[in-house]
Design a protein around this motif. Structure first.
Motif, PDB file in Angstrom:
ATOM      1  N   ALA A   1      44.544   9.900  43.656  1.00  0.00           N
ATOM      2  CA  ALA A   1      45.462  10.117  44.777  1.00  0.00           C
ATOM      3  C   ALA A   1      46.903  10.179  44.301  1.00  0.00           C
ATOM      4  CB  ALA A   1      45.285   9.010  45.817  1.00  0.00           C
ATOM      5  N   THR A   2      47.241   9.413  43.273  1.00  0.00           N
ATOM      6  CA  THR A   2      48.589   9.465  42.723  1.00  0.00           C
ATOM      7  C   THR A   2      48.855  10.818  42.072  1.00  0.00           C
ATOM      8  OG1 THR A   2      48.570   7.079  42.325  1.00  0.00           O
ATOM      9  CG2 THR A   2      50.209   8.364  41.135  1.00  0.00           C
ATOM     10  N   VAL A   3      47.880  11.329  41.322  1.00  0.00           N
ATOM     11  CA  VAL A   3      48.032  12.659  40.720  1.00  0.00           C
ATOM     12  C   VAL A   3      48.250  13.709  41.806  1.00  0.00           C
ATOM     13  CG1 VAL A   3      46.872  14.452  39.368  1.00  0.00           C
ATOM     14  CG2 VAL A   3      46.697  12.058  38.668  1.00  0.00           C
ATOM     15  N   ALA A   4      47.466  13.645  42.878  1.00  0.00           N
ATOM     16  CA  ALA A   4      47.624  14.595  43.983  1.00  0.00           C
ATOM     17  C   ALA A   4      48.981  14.434  44.658  1.00  0.00           C
ATOM     18  CB  ALA A   4      46.501  14.403  45.002  1.00  0.00           C
TER      19      ALA A   4
ATOM     20  N   VAL B   1      55.065   3.573  36.893  1.00  0.00           N
ATOM     21  CA  VAL B   1      54.670   4.890  37.407  1.00  0.00           C
ATOM     22  C   VAL B   1      55.494   5.243  38.646  1.00  0.00           C
ATOM     23  CG1 VAL B   1      52.800   6.176  38.523  1.00  0.00           C
ATOM     24  CG2 VAL B   1      52.340   4.840  36.466  1.00  0.00           C
ATOM     25  N   ARG B   2      55.983   6.495  38.695  1.00  0.00           N
ATOM     26  CA  ARG B   2      56.707   7.006  39.870  1.00  0.00           C
ATOM     27  C   ARG B   2      55.755   7.875  40.681  1.00  0.00           C
ATOM     28  NH1 ARG B   2      62.149   9.811  38.039  1.00  0.00           N
ATOM     29  NH2 ARG B   2      62.338   9.898  40.323  1.00  0.00           N
ATOM     30  N   GLU B   3      55.552   7.515  41.943  1.00  0.00           N
ATOM     31  CA  GLU B   3      54.543   8.184  42.774  1.00  0.00           C
ATOM     32  C   GLU B   3      55.108   9.311  43.636  1.00  0.00           C
ATOM     33  OE1 GLU B   3      52.316   5.360  45.049  1.00  0.00           O
ATOM     34  OE2 GLU B   3      52.248   3.903  43.430  1.00  0.00           O
ATOM     35  N   ALA B   4      56.417   9.441  43.724  1.00  0.00           N
ATOM     36  CA  ALA B   4      57.006  10.451  44.610  1.00  0.00           C
ATOM     37  C   ALA B   4      56.641  11.848  44.140  1.00  0.00           C
ATOM     38  CB  ALA B   4      58.520  10.287  44.630  1.00  0.00           C
ATOM     39  N   PRO B   5      56.506  12.804  45.068  1.00  0.00           N
ATOM     40  CA  PRO B   5      56.233  14.190  44.675  1.00  0.00           C
ATOM     41  C   PRO B   5      57.292  14.693  43.700  1.00  0.00           C
ATOM     42  CG  PRO B   5      55.939  13.936  47.035  1.00  0.00           C
ATOM     43  CD  PRO B   5      56.523  12.645  46.536  1.00  0.00           C
ATOM     44  N   ILE B   6      56.851  15.405  42.678  1.00  0.00           N
ATOM     45  CA  ILE B   6      57.763  15.897  41.659  1.00  0.00           C
ATOM     46  C   ILE B   6      58.669  16.969  42.256  1.00  0.00           C
ATOM     47  CG2 ILE B   6      56.199  17.709  40.831  1.00  0.00           C
ATOM     48  CD1 ILE B   6      57.079  16.925  37.970  1.00  0.00           C
ATOM     49  N   ALA B   7      59.936  16.939  41.845  1.00  0.00           N
ATOM     50  CA  ALA B   7      60.899  17.931  42.337  1.00  0.00           C
ATOM     51  C   ALA B   7      60.740  19.204  41.527  1.00  0.00           C
ATOM     52  CB  ALA B   7      62.317  17.390  42.215  1.00  0.00           C
ATOM     53  N   ARG B   8      60.538  20.319  42.224  1.00  0.00           N
ATOM     54  CA  ARG B   8      60.339  21.596  41.556  1.00  0.00           C
ATOM     55  C   ARG B   8      61.403  22.607  42.018  1.00  0.00           C
ATOM     56  NH1 ARG B   8      54.385  21.289  43.066  1.00  0.00           N
ATOM     57  NH2 ARG B   8      53.352  20.464  41.204  1.00  0.00           N
ATOM     58  N   GLY B   9      61.863  23.407  41.079  1.00  0.00           N
ATOM     59  CA  GLY B   9      62.660  24.580  41.441  1.00  0.00           C
ATOM     60  C   GLY B   9      61.724  25.755  41.685  1.00  0.00           C
ATOM     61  N   PRO B  10      62.271  26.914  42.034  1.00  0.00           N
ATOM     62  CA  PRO B  10      61.413  28.091  42.213  1.00  0.00           C
ATOM     63  C   PRO B  10      60.719  28.439  40.920  1.00  0.00           C
ATOM     64  CG  PRO B  10      63.619  28.468  43.092  1.00  0.00           C
ATOM     65  CD  PRO B  10      63.682  27.202  42.317  1.00  0.00           C
ATOM     66  N   SER B  11      59.397  28.560  40.954  1.00  0.00           N
ATOM     67  CA  SER B  11      58.645  28.898  39.757  1.00  0.00           C
ATOM     68  C   SER B  11      58.696  30.398  39.531  1.00  0.00           C
ATOM     69  CB  SER B  11      57.182  28.465  39.899  1.00  0.00           C
ATOM     70  OG  SER B  11      56.562  29.228  40.895  1.00  0.00           O
ATOM     71  N   PRO B  12      58.469  30.828  38.287  1.00  0.00           N
ATOM     72  CA  PRO B  12      58.418  32.268  38.029  1.00  0.00           C
ATOM     73  C   PRO B  12      57.391  32.980  38.885  1.00  0.00           C
ATOM     74  CG  PRO B  12      58.546  31.051  35.956  1.00  0.00           C
ATOM     75  CD  PRO B  12      58.369  30.050  37.037  1.00  0.00           C
TER      76      PRO B  12
END
Length: 407
Positions: free
Chosen positions: A327-330, A391-402
């Motif tokens: 669940a953390t990975v998700a 461990v940090r559980e927050a959703p990873i911050a993403r920029g616009p992907s290619p």
């Protein structure tokens, strides 16, 4: 990933739980075959332990690719293929007569089969088909089913060995495991029509670079290594440890069954608590508690009562790492590549499993005792508890992907 129609949550949980019950239930009883097979074939315990170590390593390695295939083509095809491999592997386990052939069938074939019929594939379906607010709970239900499979199947396997002999018992299980194929029909996902996966924002390579460059993913993998070391060492070698200390085989069968029964409660609780509290705290508690429980078990006088108490308490902690870890990975990375990323985390678990089961056999043959491996398990439990805390559980911050930009 674009939105797609979803399967009924009840259908997903029912079919997924039954598949995990059968697949995990059978493999949890393999320790019951250690002495019958080694005595009949004239092998050492290391021969048997090495094959199971290869099985765990093959399970983890093949799980990466089973996860990729499930993310790309859906779980149904992977589950059907896994069930066929499982049946062939159990037949090979019964009929091979050399350590090499035993390692290839019991090790490689069954390991590959487990990769396609257990948590990584089932959790991918759950992640895609169950809403996020119920995901950790649903993963707990699936893990609890695997634990119930242990409670149900280990005594059944013990009875089959007693009634039919160890070879015929394996052949019967080889036929029974084919039931996974029709159960997989209920996990055909609508978004994977004609073998085509829904459109994703990330490629496989982008998802892997992101995950392996993220510290929390590395820590989760390291903790899962310890989980694999502990549970597979105990599951495979505890029956022989107890017999070496003068306890009957029935005590070992009941002990493994108790682990499975109490793990139904432990995994469900871990999944449910993961909806309400930090999953890293759940994981740290589980690993610290395992270290304490193993230490008390070793230092207390050994008796059937102490074995049953140890098994019940350890059962609460057994696979309870599975729902919060996945669940953390998700939660961090999303569900588009969940089966694949879960496969990589599980590969770390299986490297630990390889080390636990193999070292158990090697150090026993060298020292005549399992004591060293028990103490390694205690130290690793403390280590895993500590490394899960950051461990940090927050959703990873993403920029616009290619991929997203070009779309």
């Amino acid at each position: 990933m674009t939105s797609t129609p979803r399967l009924s949550p009840l259908q997903v949980l029912a079919c997924g739980a039954l598949i995990v019950t059968l697949s995990m239930g059978i493999r949890h009883g393999f320790g019951l075959w250690l002495q019958p097979i080694t005595q009949a074939q004239g092998w050492t315990r290391e021969n048997f332990a090495f094959a199971l170590a290869i099985q765990n390593l093959a399970w983890g390695f093949c799980g990466i690719f089973a996860g990729m295939a499930a993310d790309r083509f859906g779980a149904f095809r992977v589950l059907v293929g896994g069930s066929v491999l499982y049946g062939l592997g159990l037949a090979g386990m019964a009929l091979t007569t050399t350590p090499l052939a035993f390692a290839l069938t019991t090790g490689v074939l069954i390991g590959a089969a487990q990769a396609g019929t257990t948590y990584a594939v089932i959790y991918g379906v759950i992640g895609r088909q169950i809403p996020a607010e119920k995901r950790s709970w649903a993963m707990g239900v699936a893990a609890a089913a695997g634990s119930f499979g242990q409670f149900l199947m280990v005594p059944v396997e013990g009875a089959l060995i007693a009634q039919l002999g160890w070879q015929n018992a394996l052949l019967v299980l080889g036929v029974a495991v084919l039931l996974i194929a029709p159960l997989a029909w209920g996990l055909r996902e609508p978004g994977f029509a004609a073998g085509q996966a829904p459109k994703r924002e990330q490629t496989i390579a982008q998802a892997l670079r992101e995950a392996f460059g993220y510290r929390s993913f590395q820590l989760l993998m390291a903790g899962y290594f310890v989980c694999g070391f502990q549970v597979v060492f105990i599951g495979v070698h505890m029956p022989s440890y107890l017999k070496d200390n003068g306890l009957s085989p029935q005590v070992a069968s009941y002990a493994l069954a108790l682990i499975g029964l109490f793990n139904v409660v432990g995994t469900y609780m871990a999944g449910s608590l993961g909806q309400r509290m930090a999953k890293k705290h759940i994981l740290a508690f589980i690993y610290f508690a395992r270290a304490v429980v193993i230490a008390v078990f070793l230092w207390a006088p050994l008796s059937p009562t102490s074995v049953y108490i140890f098994s019940a308490v350890m059962g609460l902690l057994w696979l309870s790492t599975v729902p919060p870890t996945n669940a953390t990975v998700a939660q961090i990375f999303g569900v588009a590549h969940l089966s694949m990323l879960g496969g990589f985390v599980f590969f770390s678990h299986q490297i630990g499993s390889f080390m636990g089961v193999w070292l158990g056999g090697v150090l026993y043959d060298q020292t005549g005792s399992y004591d060293v491996v028990w103490y390694i398990s205690i130290a690793l439990g403390v280590f895993a508890g500590l490394i899960n805390l950051p461990v940090r559980e927050a959703p990873i911050a993403r920029g616009p992907s290619p991929a997203g930009a070009s779309a």
